[in-house]
Design a protein around this motif. Structure first.
Motif, mmCIF file in Angstrom:
data_model
loop_
_atom_site.group_PDB
_atom_site.id
_atom_site.type_symbol
_atom_site.label_atom_id
_atom_site.label_comp_id
_atom_site.label_asym_id
_atom_site.label_seq_id
_atom_site.Cartn_x
_atom_site.Cartn_y
_atom_site.Cartn_z
ATOM 1 N N SER A 125 1.039 -1.508 -0.252
ATOM 2 C CA SER A 125 -0.094 -0.294 -0.236
ATOM 3 C C SER A 125 0.522 1.010 -0.003
ATOM 4 O O SER A 125 0.285 2.328 -0.245
ATOM 5 C CB SER A 125 -1.040 0.139 1.326
ATOM 6 O OG SER A 125 -0.191 0.179 2.335
ATOM 7 N N LEU A 126 1.794 1.112 0.345
ATOM 8 C CA LEU A 126 3.047 1.674 0.100
ATOM 9 C C LEU A 126 2.974 2.301 -0.775
ATOM 10 O O LEU A 126 3.054 3.726 -0.798
ATOM 11 C CB LEU A 126 4.762 1.598 0.677
ATOM 12 C CG LEU A 126 5.320 2.519 1.524
ATOM 13 C CD1 LEU A 126 4.843 3.181 2.125
ATOM 14 C CD2 LEU A 126 6.916 2.147 1.570
ATOM 15 N N PHE A 127 2.965 2.059 -1.581
ATOM 16 C CA PHE A 127 3.278 2.403 -3.536
ATOM 17 C C PHE A 127 2.029 2.700 -4.184
ATOM 18 O O PHE A 127 1.955 2.878 -5.388
ATOM 19 C CB PHE A 127 4.745 1.543 -4.272
ATOM 20 C CG PHE A 127 5.629 1.587 -3.300
ATOM 21 C CD1 PHE A 127 6.661 2.075 -2.822
ATOM 22 C CD2 PHE A 127 5.884 -0.233 -2.585
ATOM 23 C CE1 PHE A 127 7.606 2.172 -2.242
ATOM 24 C CE2 PHE A 127 7.049 -0.369 -1.673
ATOM 25 C CZ PHE A 127 7.831 0.620 -1.531
ATOM 26 N N SER A 128 0.890 2.497 -3.608
ATOM 27 C CA SER A 128 -0.244 2.476 -4.219
ATOM 28 C C SER A 128 -0.365 3.464 -5.085
ATOM 29 O O SER A 128 0.035 5.046 -4.913
ATOM 30 C CB SER A 128 -1.165 2.299 -3.171
ATOM 31 O OG SER A 128 -2.351 2.952 -4.313
ATOM 32 N N ALA A 129 -0.997 4.209 -6.537
ATOM 33 C CA ALA A 129 -0.981 5.071 -6.915
ATOM 34 C C ALA A 129 -2.666 5.377 -7.816
ATOM 35 O O ALA A 129 -2.554 6.412 -8.207
ATOM 36 C CB ALA A 129 -0.717 4.695 -8.746
ATOM 37 N N ASP A 130 -3.254 4.559 -6.126
ATOM 38 C CA ASP A 130 -4.368 5.000 -6.630
ATOM 39 C C ASP A 130 -5.036 6.594 -5.978
ATOM 40 O O ASP A 130 -3.993 7.184 -5.385
ATOM 41 C CB ASP A 130 -5.804 4.239 -5.197
ATOM 42 C CG ASP A 130 -5.473 2.828 -6.150
ATOM 43 O OD1 ASP A 130 -4.850 2.225 -7.444
ATOM 44 O OD2 ASP A 130 -5.978 1.594 -5.369
ATOM 45 N N LEU B 7 1.018 9.127 3.418
ATOM 46 C CA LEU B 7 2.177 10.000 4.173
ATOM 47 C C LEU B 7 3.051 9.657 3.265
ATOM 48 O O LEU B 7 4.022 10.901 3.793
ATOM 49 C CB LEU B 7 2.502 8.614 5.950
ATOM 50 C CG LEU B 7 1.731 8.495 6.749
ATOM 51 C CD1 LEU B 7 2.056 7.287 7.196
ATOM 52 C CD2 LEU B 7 1.243 10.073 7.596
ATOM 53 N N LEU B 8 3.646 8.646 2.984
ATOM 54 C CA LEU B 8 5.016 8.868 1.466
ATOM 55 C C LEU B 8 5.043 9.759 0.418
ATOM 56 O O LEU B 8 5.691 11.036 0.270
ATOM 57 C CB LEU B 8 5.174 7.491 0.988
ATOM 58 C CG LEU B 8 6.702 7.542 -0.384
ATOM 59 C CD1 LEU B 8 7.191 7.573 0.802
ATOM 60 C CD2 LEU B 8 6.441 6.287 -0.891
ATOM 61 N N ARG B 9 3.647 10.772 0.669
ATOM 62 C CA ARG B 9 3.602 11.825 -0.512
ATOM 63 C C ARG B 9 3.447 12.755 0.399
ATOM 64 O O ARG B 9 4.647 13.428 -0.706
ATOM 65 C CB ARG B 9 1.622 11.113 -1.961
ATOM 66 C CG ARG B 9 1.844 12.313 -2.505
ATOM 67 C CD ARG B 9 0.754 12.067 -3.268
ATOM 68 N NE ARG B 9 0.051 13.291 -4.138
ATOM 69 C CZ ARG B 9 0.416 13.254 -5.125
ATOM 70 N NH1 ARG B 9 1.515 11.666 -5.842
ATOM 71 N NH2 ARG B 9 -0.055 14.293 -5.985
ATOM 72 N N GLY B 10 3.224 12.605 1.234
ATOM 73 C CA GLY B 10 3.488 14.176 2.147
ATOM 74 C C GLY B 10 5.054 14.317 2.310
ATOM 75 O O GLY B 10 4.719 15.366 2.325
ATOM 76 N N ALA B 11 5.939 13.492 2.339
ATOM 77 C CA ALA B 11 7.133 13.392 2.926
ATOM 78 C C ALA B 11 8.024 13.966 1.321
ATOM 79 O O ALA B 11 8.939 13.948 1.100
ATOM 80 C CB ALA B 11 7.596 12.240 3.160
ATOM 81 N N THR B 12 7.561 13.359 0.258
ATOM 82 C CA THR B 12 8.510 13.256 -0.903
ATOM 83 C C THR B 12 7.647 14.490 -2.330
ATOM 84 O O THR B 12 8.140 14.930 -3.240
ATOM 85 C CB THR B 12 8.812 12.103 -1.964
ATOM 86 O OG1 THR B 12 6.729 11.345 -1.719
ATOM 87 C CG2 THR B 12 9.233 10.995 -0.581
ATOM 88 N N LEU C 35 -3.080 16.393 -2.756
ATOM 89 C CA LEU C 35 -2.580 17.404 -3.463
ATOM 90 C C LEU C 35 -1.012 18.832 -3.625
ATOM 91 O O LEU C 35 -1.173 19.879 -3.668
ATOM 92 C CB LEU C 35 -3.525 18.836 -3.057
ATOM 93 C CG LEU C 35 -5.520 18.333 -3.301
ATOM 94 C CD1 LEU C 35 -5.979 19.771 -2.257
ATOM 95 C CD2 LEU C 35 -5.563 18.438 -4.152
ATOM 96 N N GLY C 36 -0.041 17.293 -3.182
ATOM 97 C CA GLY C 36 1.089 17.291 -3.941
ATOM 98 C C GLY C 36 1.236 17.685 -5.054
ATOM 99 O O GLY C 36 0.565 17.342 -5.644
ATOM 100 N N GLY D 90 8.400 14.415 -7.261
ATOM 101 C CA GLY D 90 7.462 16.221 -6.524
ATOM 102 C C GLY D 90 8.843 16.773 -6.264
ATOM 103 O O GLY D 90 10.050 16.570 -6.377
ATOM 104 N N ALA D 91 8.326 17.705 -5.256
ATOM 105 C CA ALA D 91 9.657 18.883 -4.916
ATOM 106 C C ALA D 91 10.440 18.267 -3.685
ATOM 107 O O ALA D 91 11.075 19.153 -2.792
ATOM 108 C CB ALA D 91 9.278 20.530 -5.432
ATOM 109 N N GLY D 92 10.433 17.524 -2.710
ATOM 110 C CA GLY D 92 10.822 16.954 -1.515
ATOM 111 C C GLY D 92 9.274 17.450 -0.436
ATOM 112 O O GLY D 92 7.998 17.446 -0.937
ATOM 113 N N PRO D 93 9.588 17.523 0.653
ATOM 114 C CA PRO D 93 10.587 18.470 1.539
ATOM 115 C C PRO D 93 12.405 16.742 1.898
ATOM 116 O O PRO D 93 12.986 16.994 2.006
ATOM 117 C CB PRO D 93 10.507 18.538 2.824
ATOM 118 C CG PRO D 93 9.551 17.301 3.207
ATOM 119 C CD PRO D 93 8.326 17.832 1.618
ATOM 120 N N MET D 94 11.483 15.795 0.999
ATOM 121 C CA MET D 94 12.688 14.522 1.439
ATOM 122 C C MET D 94 12.922 13.701 -0.201
ATOM 123 O O MET D 94 11.965 13.781 -0.362
ATOM 124 C CB MET D 94 12.132 13.544 2.678
ATOM 125 C CG MET D 94 12.307 14.246 3.658
ATOM 126 S SD MET D 94 10.987 12.859 5.145
ATOM 127 C CE MET D 94 12.739 13.034 6.007
#
Length: 481
Positions: free
Chosen positions: A24-29, A38-43, A147-148, A155-159
């Motif tokens: 689920s970490l890599f879901s593109a849905d 969480l991962l999208r929010g970080a990256t 909405l990242g 993406g532009a980060g922050p990580m």
């Protein structure tokens, strides 16, 4: 593997696990699982994001103003670059935001975003978003990870992230590293490297996550729900490690099919009347849980107080007596009553929940059987945290365009009308009328607010319980000075 010291930048990344399917970490849905959000929010930063306390914080936009009428939000973008090293411009950010909004069409979040009238690129690095009506929580909505902004598929980060497995712990995930401020278009910070650390972020089933946490192999468990809360008692985890998020949202049963017994709203209400909400918290020894039989959690923006809790003054016995008479009347007419199929995910909390529901339904003469979360069903468990504290959020979740369940087109029309109503009092009246329509329809059977919890070790900083149960990863990578 011992935990890292309370603070300090050693070679061991902080181990963070979100409860969920490992993939689920890599879901593109478009409707992202918790770990993917969480991962999208970080990256993948948006114009704004969240800090560790769940407050809106600058992201790609370093400042903004809101016009006095609340209809225009004007953002000044920071002087930075996208992941492909091209400049972050108003035009590229506008395109990325429009694409992010379009990706949510047909989803509950897309209904929330209908308040946006236009996204315009202005001179330099300035973007204006105009709204159809004032929305006090618009920045909260804009900060959602969905909405990242993506440019050239990055993406532009922050990580930064790269896939990294931990074979010893049998976890597959990503290694996250903070991007230096000067590489994000921000002023350099002295001692940046000494005051940051890497994170290893994975997703795992709850049972494995709790075991690894109890052993000291991971530092933080995120995304706990009602389904897995009972696991903590037998896991060996200290009660002092538990953090509860004071969330609001939808936790109840949605009616999937309006046929047979469920074709009549009064029969659907019979089921709602049979549920003993006060007994639910006792299932998992959860003190302070808020029960409600309203569609909208009370006291939010857009709630004018005209909708009260249902069946006031009636005991559970009185409610069940009325519900029993309705079911008996249906049977007396020679109409069949088959066992109700109740869909919900696994987990010991949900095991107890189904047993409680089955007992409550049995009390009014109905049999039930549990089916998997993805199976066809008559009733389906809804367990969703509110994105922002407004009546509109709840109504949008149950709209015909967003929910594959029984719905009420009249309620949807009232919500659309409210969207174009400039007067706040009249708008609240329209939202109340929409809730009343959904209440009469009995297409959603509320239990109370959702349950969200985390497990936190002494090595973690940058974490705080909040109303949205969203815990950005970047603050956990920054050490106190």
């Amino acid at each position: 593997m011992p935990l890292a010291g309370c603070f300090g930048n050693d070679d061991r990344p902080v181990q963070i696990v979100a409860i969920g399917d490992p993939q689920s970490l890599f879901s593109a849905d478009a409707r992202m699982p918790h770990a993917a959000r969480l991962l999208r929010g970080a990256t993948v930063e948006g114009l704004v994001g969240f800090d560790d306390e769940g407050n809106v914080a600058p992201a790609l936009a370093d400042r903004w103003i809101v016009t006095d009428d609340g209809l225009s939000y004007i953002f000044r973008l920071r002087d930075g670059k996208w992941g492909d090293k091209s400049d972050i411009s108003a035009e590229s950010a506008q395109t990325a935001l429009q694409q992010a909004i379009a990706a949510q069409r047909g989803q509950p979040l897309g209904a929330n975003l209908a308040v946006i009238d236009e996204v315009r690129a202005m001179a330099g690095r300035v973007i204006e978003i105009s709204l159809q009506q004032p929305m006090p929580d618009f920045l909260q909505l804009l900060a959602q990870p969905e909405l990242g902004l993506v440019h050239a598929r990055r993406g532009a980060g922050p990580m930064t992230s790269k896939r990294a497995s931990d074979s010893e712990l049998r976890l597959s995930g990503v290694l996250l590293a903070p991007i230096a401020p000067e590489d994000r278009g921000l002023p350099p910070e002295e001692g940046w490297q000494e005051h940051t650390r890497k994170l290893r972020f994975s997703a795992s089933g709850a049972e494995a996550a709790l075991k690894l946490f109890a052993q000291g192999d991971i530092d933080l468990v995120l995304g706990g729900t009602f389904a897995d809360f009972p696991r903590i008692a037998s896991s060996g985890v200290s009660r002092g490690a538990i953090r509860m998020d004071p969330v609001q949202g939808l936790f109840g049963l949605a009616v999937v099919h309006a046929d047979g017994l469920l074709s009549l709203a009064e029969n659907r209400e019979a089921i709602a009347m049979a549920i003993d909400r006060e007994a639910l918290a006792a299932l998992i020894s959860l003190g302070g849980w808020v029960a409600t039989n309203r569609v909208v959690n009370p006291g939010l923006d857009g709630d004018n107080g005209s909708i009260a809790e249902r069946w006031l003054g009636r005991t559970i016995e009185e409610r069940r007596a009325l519900a029993t008479s309705r079911i008996a009347r249906w049977r007396a007419a020679g109409r069949p009553v088959t066992p109700l199929r109740v869909a919900m995910p696994g987990g010991p909390g949900n095991d107890l929940l189904f047993e409680r529901i089955a007992e409550d339904l049995k009390a009014i003469g109905l049999d039930s059987r549990r089916v998997s979360a993805a199976a066809d069903a008559d009733l389906r468990l809804v367990d969703v945290v509110a994105r922002y504290p407004a009546a509109a959020w709840f109504l949008d979740q149950l709209a015909c365009s967003a929910a594959n369940t029984v719905c009420n087109p009249t309620a949807d029309q009232l919500v659309v009308k409210a969207l174009g109503e400039p007067d706040a009092v009249k708008r609240a009246d329209l939202y109340a009328s929409a809730e009343a329509q959904l209440t009469i329809t009995n297409s959603y059977i509320p239990f109370g607010v959702p349950v969200r919890w985390s497990l936190i070790s002494a090595s973690i900083n940058g974490f705080a319980p909040n109303r949205w149960a969203i815990h950005p990863l970047m603050p956990m990578a920054i050490l106190p000075r």
